[in-house]
Write a protein that holds these residues in place. Sequence first.
Motif, short mmCIF file in Angstrom:
data_model
loop_
_atom_site.label_atom_id
_atom_site.label_comp_id
_atom_site.label_asym_id
_atom_site.label_seq_id
_atom_site.Cartn_x
_atom_site.Cartn_y
_atom_site.Cartn_z
N GLN A 327 10.10 17.54 3.01
CA GLN A 327 9.77 18.92 3.38
C GLN A 327 8.63 18.97 4.40
OE1 GLN A 327 8.23 21.64 0.36
NE2 GLN A 327 9.86 23.08 0.88
N LYS A 328 7.76 17.97 4.39
CA LYS A 328 6.70 17.92 5.39
C LYS A 328 7.30 17.76 6.80
CE LYS A 328 2.92 16.14 2.54
NZ LYS A 328 2.02 14.99 2.27
N GLU A 329 8.38 17.00 6.88
CA GLU A 329 9.06 16.80 8.16
C GLU A 329 9.89 18.01 8.55
OE1 GLU A 329 8.77 14.17 10.15
OE2 GLU A 329 7.33 13.24 8.78
N MET A 330 10.48 18.66 7.54
CA MET A 330 11.32 19.84 7.79
C MET A 330 10.91 20.93 6.81
SD MET A 330 15.11 18.58 8.86
CE MET A 330 15.30 20.11 9.77
N PRO A 331 9.94 21.77 7.15
CA PRO A 331 9.42 22.79 6.24
C PRO A 331 10.47 23.75 5.69
CG PRO A 331 7.98 22.53 8.12
CD PRO A 331 9.20 21.74 8.42
N ASN A 332 11.57 23.93 6.40
CA ASN A 332 12.61 24.86 5.94
C ASN A 332 13.60 24.23 4.96
OD1 ASN A 332 11.63 27.01 7.49
ND2 ASN A 332 12.77 26.35 9.30
N LEU A 333 13.44 22.96 4.70
CA LEU A 333 14.33 22.28 3.76
C LEU A 333 14.10 22.82 2.36
CD1 LEU A 333 16.36 19.92 3.18
CD2 LEU A 333 14.34 18.47 2.79
N THR A 334 15.17 23.20 1.67
CA THR A 334 15.05 23.70 0.29
C THR A 334 15.34 22.57 -0.69
OG1 THR A 334 17.39 24.33 0.07
CG2 THR A 334 15.88 25.96 1.05
N PHE A 335 14.78 22.70 -1.89
CA PHE A 335 15.04 21.69 -2.91
C PHE A 335 16.52 21.66 -3.26
CE2 PHE A 335 15.39 20.19 -7.31
CZ PHE A 335 14.79 18.94 -7.17
N PHE A 336 17.19 22.79 -3.25
CA PHE A 336 18.62 22.86 -3.55
C PHE A 336 19.41 21.99 -2.57
CE2 PHE A 336 22.72 25.22 -2.84
CZ PHE A 336 23.32 24.88 -4.04
N GLU A 337 19.13 22.10 -1.28
CA GLU A 337 19.84 21.29 -0.29
C GLU A 337 19.49 19.81 -0.45
OE1 GLU A 337 20.34 23.77 3.75
OE2 GLU A 337 18.28 23.76 2.97
N PHE A 338 18.21 19.55 -0.69
CA PHE A 338 17.76 18.18 -0.86
C PHE A 338 18.47 17.51 -2.03
CE2 PHE A 338 14.73 15.15 -2.78
CZ PHE A 338 14.54 14.28 -1.71
N ARG A 339 18.51 18.18 -3.19
CA ARG A 339 19.16 17.62 -4.37
C ARG A 339 20.66 17.47 -4.16
NH1 ARG A 339 16.56 14.86 -7.70
NH2 ARG A 339 15.74 16.19 -9.35
N LEU A 340 21.28 18.45 -3.51
CA LEU A 340 22.71 18.35 -3.22
C LEU A 340 23.01 17.11 -2.39
CD1 LEU A 340 24.30 21.83 -2.38
CD2 LEU A 340 24.96 20.24 -4.19
N PHE A 341 22.16 16.84 -1.40
CA PHE A 341 22.40 15.68 -0.55
C PHE A 341 22.21 14.39 -1.34
CE2 PHE A 341 21.44 12.48 2.65
CZ PHE A 341 22.46 12.73 3.59
N GLN A 342 21.22 14.35 -2.24
CA GLN A 342 21.05 13.19 -3.10
C GLN A 342 22.30 12.94 -3.94
OE1 GLN A 342 17.26 14.38 -5.06
NE2 GLN A 342 16.57 12.31 -4.57
N ILE A 343 22.84 14.03 -4.51
CA ILE A 343 24.05 13.93 -5.33
C ILE A 343 25.21 13.42 -4.49
CG2 ILE A 343 25.76 15.26 -6.63
CD1 ILE A 343 23.35 17.14 -7.39
N TYR A 344 25.35 13.98 -3.29
CA TYR A 344 26.44 13.59 -2.39
C TYR A 344 26.37 12.10 -2.07
CZ TYR A 344 29.12 13.17 1.92
OH TYR A 344 30.01 12.75 2.89
N ARG A 345 25.16 11.63 -1.73
CA ARG A 345 25.00 10.23 -1.38
C ARG A 345 25.28 9.32 -2.58
NH1 ARG A 345 26.12 8.44 3.28
NH2 ARG A 345 25.18 9.66 4.94
N SER A 346 24.79 9.71 -3.74
CA SER A 346 25.00 8.90 -4.94
C SER A 346 26.47 8.82 -5.30
CB SER A 346 24.21 9.49 -6.11
OG SER A 346 22.83 9.49 -5.86
N LYS A 347 27.15 9.94 -5.28
CA LYS A 347 28.56 9.96 -5.68
C LYS A 347 29.43 9.28 -4.62
CE LYS A 347 30.28 13.40 -8.03
NZ LYS A 347 30.32 12.88 -9.39
N SER A 348 29.08 9.43 -3.36
CA SER A 348 29.84 8.75 -2.30
C SER A 348 29.73 7.24 -2.46
CB SER A 348 29.32 9.17 -0.92
OG SER A 348 29.51 10.55 -0.70
#
Length: 352
Positions: A327-348
Amino acid sequence: MELSILLLIFGSSEQFRRVKAIKNTLRGRRTVSNLYWALQYGMLDFVDALHGVDFDSDEAALNQLQTHGLVKADDSFQFQLTEAGIAKKQQLLSELLPIKHLALGSQYDVAKFMRRFNFAVQIVSEYSYSNNKYYPQSINYFEDQLLKRWFVQTKDYDLPHQFHDLLDTFLSSLNSDDLAVIFAQSLVGHGYSGLTVDQIAAEHHLDPTIINIQLIQMYGALLELVLKRPQDNSFVMLTAGLEKPVIAKSSKETFEMFVRQGNGNLNEIAKKRHIKLTTVYEHLLEAAILLPVNQFPYHDLIRSKMRQYLETIHNENVENWSFEAAQKEMPNLTFFEFRLFQIYRSKSADEN
């Protein structure tokens, strides 16, 4: 059950794991946090596999393992198996059926099937001796009524012989005389009251927790055998209403509304469902965790700019990613998007 034994079975020598996350996964505490860590630990197939089971305290279990040099742990109740812990884990697993046989408890209420089948064995055993004066096992009213209907509908179809054939087929499939004996010792029948878990454990020189897991595994395997038979078989009624939903009902409703809606307006969903926006997020995260990766619309919920950024910084250990750093790099990043991407990467990674 002894939590320490389950921590060894589901522990890792390569990854620090949270005691509470493992326990809550097995007990079916379906918070997004628990489900997320179940995903990271490769335990999604075991969510709710030990529903309703009581465990000892987290601290006591961890202290016991540390005292015997089986794990190393930190102050936040995370642990990692030592070499001695790995050896003990392998010993425990050797006493069980392949651990995958415990996973059926995530899809079906195996404990309820166990109670039904054991009672059914008592009924048929006494019936085969033409005995109608005995003390039946204690079971709740609805289960009692189901067993009565089942017996009335099937008793004229040579039920004792069918039970004998089913048990013979099943016990032979275990390929283990010891497990077959343990299963038979747990049953109640004419002139035989069955042994308790503690009695079975003492006779076989095993921990009662291992006996409990063995029985759950075996009844899961028996349930699978019954489910594979034609739908008109004499035992199908014993499986009624046992199936568990993949996703919680409320989460499923939110996800299906999102799919039907098509415009991605989560505030609108919250308003229509009379729930908070944060609850919508939680429902969608649960669906993302539990559904196959190709059945969830990740790209509709993670803005392309955010996704591209996360793609550039991702590494193999997605569970160690820091939202604060991102979020420091991208202040507009939401935790919802961040967690979704983690899930996507893990499941992929898992499905590849």
